[in-house]
Design an enzyme around this catalytic site. Structure first.
Site, short mmCIF file in Angstrom:
data_model
loop_
_atom_site.label_atom_id
_atom_site.label_comp_id
_atom_site.label_asym_id
_atom_site.label_seq_id
_atom_site.Cartn_x
_atom_site.Cartn_y
_atom_site.Cartn_z
N ARG A 199 0.81 -1.21 0.00
CA ARG A 199 0.00 0.00 0.00
C ARG A 199 0.85 1.27 0.00
O ARG A 199 1.94 1.30 0.55
CB ARG A 199 -0.98 0.03 1.15
CG ARG A 199 -0.44 0.04 2.56
CD ARG A 199 -0.25 -1.30 3.23
NE ARG A 199 -1.21 -2.33 2.95
CZ ARG A 199 -2.38 -2.46 3.54
NH1 ARG A 199 -2.77 -1.61 4.44
NH2 ARG A 199 -3.16 -3.47 3.26
N ASP B 200 -0.83 3.92 4.70
CA ASP B 200 -1.73 3.40 5.71
C ASP B 200 -1.64 4.33 6.90
O ASP B 200 -0.54 4.59 7.40
CB ASP B 200 -1.15 2.04 6.15
CG ASP B 200 -2.18 0.98 6.31
OD1 ASP B 200 -3.37 1.27 6.16
OD2 ASP B 200 -1.77 -0.16 6.60
N ASP C 65 -3.16 4.23 10.50
CA ASP C 65 -3.95 3.43 11.43
C ASP C 65 -4.10 4.15 12.75
O ASP C 65 -3.11 4.50 13.39
CB ASP C 65 -3.25 2.09 11.70
CG ASP C 65 -3.33 1.14 10.52
OD1 ASP C 65 -4.24 1.28 9.69
OD2 ASP C 65 -2.46 0.24 10.44
N1 ROI Z 1 4.01 -4.79 7.55
C1 ROI Z 1 4.85 -3.83 7.97
N2 ROI Z 1 6.13 -4.13 8.23
N3 ROI Z 1 4.44 -2.54 8.15
C2 ROI Z 1 3.15 -2.18 7.90
O1 ROI Z 1 2.81 -0.99 8.07
C3 ROI Z 1 2.24 -3.16 7.45
N4 ROI Z 1 0.94 -2.85 7.20
C4 ROI Z 1 0.08 -3.79 6.82
C5 ROI Z 1 0.45 -5.23 6.68
C6 ROI Z 1 0.05 -5.74 5.29
C7 ROI Z 1 -0.28 -6.02 7.74
N5 ROI Z 1 1.86 -5.46 6.86
C8 ROI Z 1 2.71 -4.48 7.29
O2 ROI Z 1 -1.17 -3.45 6.59
#
Ligand code: ROI
Length: 171
Positions: free
Chosen positions: A100, A103, A105
Site C-alpha cells: 500500500r 496506511d 492506522d
Molecule cells: N508490515 C509492515 N512491516 N508494516 C506495515 O505498516 C504493514 N501494514 C500492513 C500489513 C500488510 C499487515 N503489513 C505491514 O497493513
C-alpha cells in the site's frame, strides 16, 4: 487551531507505506497530519524500515508513529485519516495484507475502547507488531493500554524482526 475550552484526547497514529517511495510517503503523511483540523501533532517517532507482516512477496515497509492532541471524535479523526490516505493515491480495493501507498492506522484514542463497524480501538495489531510498538515506545515511554499493559514491557519483549531506525542523514 485548537481552542482552549475543548477537551483534548491524545491519539496515536501508525503511519506505513511500501510503495511509490515509501520514505517520501511517510514524510509527506507526517507533514499532512500536522495540518489536520482541530488537532495538533505533539510527537513524531523516528522513521523505521520493517519487514512486511503478511505476504512476503511485497517490498519492505517504512513505518512511524505520530502522537496528536485532538478535539475530533474518533470517527471524525478516522474520516480525516482516510481522506489523507486517498489523497496519497491509496486504492481501497487492494487486498487486505498487500502492498500500500499509505496506511494511517488509529492505534489509540485516549484510554477509549471502541468496537464498531468502522473502528476497533486499540488497533487489533498493536501488541503483535514491532513496527508499531517500538516507534510508539520511542515517543510514549510510560504509556499503558486501556487493559493496563505497558507499552515499554510489550516493546521490550517483542522480536525486532529486522526493524531498523533510519538515521537522519538518509532521510
Ligand atoms: N508490515 C509492515 N512491516 N508494516 C506495515 O505498516 C504493514 N501494514 C500492513 C500489513 C500488510 C499487515 N503489513 C505491514 O497493513
Amino acid at each position: 487551531m485548537l481552542k482552549h475550552s475543548e477537551s483534548l484526547i491524545t491519539a496515536y497514529i501508525g503511519v506505513g507505506s511500501n510503495l511509490s517511495n515509501p520514505i517520501k510517503q511517510v514524510t509527506l503523511a507526517i507533514k499532512a497530519l500536522k495540518t489536520l483540523t482541530d488537532s495538533q501533532v505533539t510527537a513524531v517517532s523516528s522513521i523505521y524500515g520493517s519487514k512486511p507482516m503478511g505476504p512476503q512477496d511485497q517490498p519492505d515497509y517504512v513505518n512511524a508513529v505520530v502522537e496528536l492532541q485532538t478535539s475530533l471524535t474518533p470517527l471524525a479523526l478516522l474520516d480525516a485519516l482516510q481522506t489523507l490516505e486517498n489523497k496519497a493515491g491509496r486504492v481501497r480495493k487492494e487486498n487486505r495484507w498487500g502492498a500500500r501507498i499509505l496506511d494511517l492506522d488509529m492505534l489509540l484514542f485516549g484510554e477509549q475502547v471502541i468496537n464498531n463497524e468502522r473502528l476497533t480501538i486499540p488497533h487489533y495489531g498493536i501488541k503483535s507488531r514491532e513496527f508499531v510498538l517500538l516507534p510508539l515506545h520511542e515517543i510514549a515511554l510510560n504509556l499503558c493500554l486501556p487493559d493496563g499493559d505497558s507499552i515499554a514491557e510489550l516493546a521490550n519483549n517483542i522480536s525486532q524482526n529486522g526493524l531498523q531506525k533510519f538515521s537522519a542523514e538518509i532521510l
